[in-house]
Design a protein around this motif. Structure first.
Motif, PDB file in Angstrom:
ATOM      1  N   ARG A   1      24.435  -1.231   4.455  1.00 21.04           N
ATOM      2  CA  ARG A   1      24.483  -2.213   3.380  1.00 21.04           C
ATOM      3  C   ARG A   1      24.120  -3.585   3.931  1.00 21.04           C
ATOM      4  N   CYS A   2      23.323  -4.337   3.182  1.00 18.93           N
ATOM      5  CA  CYS A   2      22.911  -5.684   3.581  1.00 18.93           C
ATOM      6  C   CYS A   2      24.134  -6.597   3.626  1.00 18.93           C
ATOM      7  N   SER A   3      24.234  -7.419   4.673  1.00 17.86           N
ATOM      8  CA  SER A   3      25.398  -8.296   4.821  1.00 17.86           C
ATOM      9  C   SER A   3      25.298  -9.531   3.932  1.00 17.86           C
ATOM     10  N   GLU A   4      24.112  -9.843   3.420  1.00 20.21           N
ATOM     11  CA  GLU A   4      23.960 -11.035   2.580  1.00 20.21           C
ATOM     12  C   GLU A   4      24.080 -10.723   1.094  1.00 20.21           C
ATOM     13  N   CYS A   5      23.294  -9.769   0.592  1.00 16.09           N
ATOM     14  CA  CYS A   5      23.311  -9.484  -0.850  1.00 16.09           C
ATOM     15  C   CYS A   5      24.178  -8.279  -1.208  1.00 16.09           C
ATOM     16  N   LYS A   6      24.705  -7.577  -0.207  1.00 22.44           N
ATOM     17  CA  LYS A   6      25.582  -6.406  -0.397  1.00 22.44           C
ATOM     18  C   LYS A   6      24.884  -5.248  -1.096  1.00 22.44           C
ATOM     19  N   ASN A   7      23.556  -5.168  -0.966  1.00 28.99           N
ATOM     20  CA  ASN A   7      22.783  -4.092  -1.563  1.00 28.99           C
ATOM     21  C   ASN A   7      22.715  -2.915  -0.591  1.00 28.99           C
ATOM     22  N   PHE A   8      22.933  -1.691  -1.088  1.00 31.00           N
ATOM     23  CA  PHE A   8      22.857  -0.482  -0.272  1.00 31.00           C
ATOM     24  C   PHE A   8      21.391  -0.089  -0.134  1.00 31.00           C
ATOM     25  N   ASN A   9      20.829  -0.183   1.097  1.00 33.59           N
ATOM     26  CA  ASN A   9      19.398  -0.018   1.279  1.00 33.59           C
ATOM     27  C   ASN A   9      18.982   1.199   2.086  1.00 33.59           C
ATOM     28  N   TYR A  10      19.711   1.571   3.107  1.00 34.57           N
ATOM     29  CA  TYR A  10      19.230   2.574   4.049  1.00 34.57           C
ATOM     30  C   TYR A  10      20.283   3.631   4.344  1.00 34.57           C
ATOM     31  N   ILE A  11      19.808   4.804   4.764  1.00 35.45           N
ATOM     32  CA  ILE A  11      20.655   5.855   5.309  1.00 35.45           C
ATOM     33  C   ILE A  11      20.127   6.156   6.701  1.00 35.45           C
ATOM     34  N   SER A  12      21.013   6.153   7.683  1.00 31.03           N
ATOM     35  CA  SER A  12      20.614   6.362   9.064  1.00 31.03           C
ATOM     36  C   SER A  12      21.520   7.405   9.695  1.00 31.03           C
ATOM     37  N   GLU A  13      21.074   8.000  10.789  1.00 30.55           N
ATOM     38  CA  GLU A  13      21.909   8.921  11.548  1.00 30.55           C
ATOM     39  C   GLU A  13      22.510   8.201  12.742  1.00 30.55           C
ATOM     40  N   ARG A  14      23.692   8.611  13.126  1.00 31.76           N
ATOM     41  CA  ARG A  14      24.318   8.035  14.307  1.00 31.76           C
ATOM     42  C   ARG A  14      25.022   9.132  15.088  1.00 31.76           C
ATOM     43  N   ASN A  15      25.201   8.901  16.384  1.00 34.99           N
ATOM     44  CA  ASN A  15      25.881   9.839  17.251  1.00 34.99           C
ATOM     45  C   ASN A  15      27.341   9.404  17.332  1.00 34.99           C
ATOM     46  N   ARG A  16      28.239  10.178  16.763  1.00 34.05           N
ATOM     47  CA  ARG A  16      29.633   9.737  16.679  1.00 34.05           C
ATOM     48  C   ARG A  16      30.373   9.806  18.013  1.00 34.05           C
ATOM     49  N   THR A  17      29.864  10.557  19.002  1.00 28.00           N
ATOM     50  CA  THR A  17      30.564  10.623  20.282  1.00 28.00           C
ATOM     51  C   THR A  17      30.281   9.402  21.153  1.00 28.00           C
ATOM     52  N   ASN A  18      29.060   8.856  21.083  1.00 23.85           N
ATOM     53  CA  ASN A  18      28.719   7.712  21.921  1.00 23.85           C
ATOM     54  C   ASN A  18      28.930   6.370  21.239  1.00 23.85           C
ATOM     55  N   THR A  19      29.044   6.332  19.924  1.00 23.19           N
ATOM     56  CA  THR A  19      29.243   5.077  19.197  1.00 23.19           C
ATOM     57  C   THR A  19      30.456   5.197  18.282  1.00 23.19           C
ATOM     58  N   PRO A  20      31.644   4.924  18.786  1.00 22.01           N
ATOM     59  CA  PRO A  20      32.834   5.044  17.946  1.00 22.01           C
ATOM     60  C   PRO A  20      32.946   3.907  16.927  1.00 22.01           C
ATOM     61  N   ASP A  21      32.317   2.752  17.193  1.00 20.33           N
ATOM     62  CA  ASP A  21      32.380   1.624  16.268  1.00 20.33           C
ATOM     63  C   ASP A  21      31.343   1.782  15.164  1.00 20.33           C
ATOM     64  N   LYS A  22      31.476   0.975  14.131  1.00 24.11           N
ATOM     65  CA  LYS A  22      30.477   0.992  13.062  1.00 24.11           C
ATOM     66  C   LYS A  22      29.203   0.326  13.560  1.00 24.11           C
TER      67      LYS A  22
END
Length: 57
Positions: A13-34
């Motif tokens: 989600r964009c931090s300025e206009c709060k519009n939901f723009n993208y879907i991405s994949e992430r590796n939950r074991t190496n990146t515990p933070d958002k």
């Protein structure tokens, strides 16, 4: 076919206009933070910081 492994989908989600723009994949074991990525926002018409909002199913 089901995906195997620690990858999961994350909505961005964009931090300025709060519009939901993208879907991405992430590796939950190496990146515990958002995740935070600089992406182009078509509504703002500029590159802004996009933050992960929720886990998608």
């Amino acid at each position: 076919m089901a995906k195997k492994g620690p990858r999961q989908l994350a909505g961005l989600r964009c931090s300025e206009c709060k519009n939901f723009n993208y879907i991405s994949e992430r590796n939950r074991t190496n990146t515990p933070d958002k995740i935070e990525l600089k992406k182009y926002c078509p509504r703002c018409r500029k590159h802004t910081t996009h933050k992960e909002v929720s886990k998608l199913k």
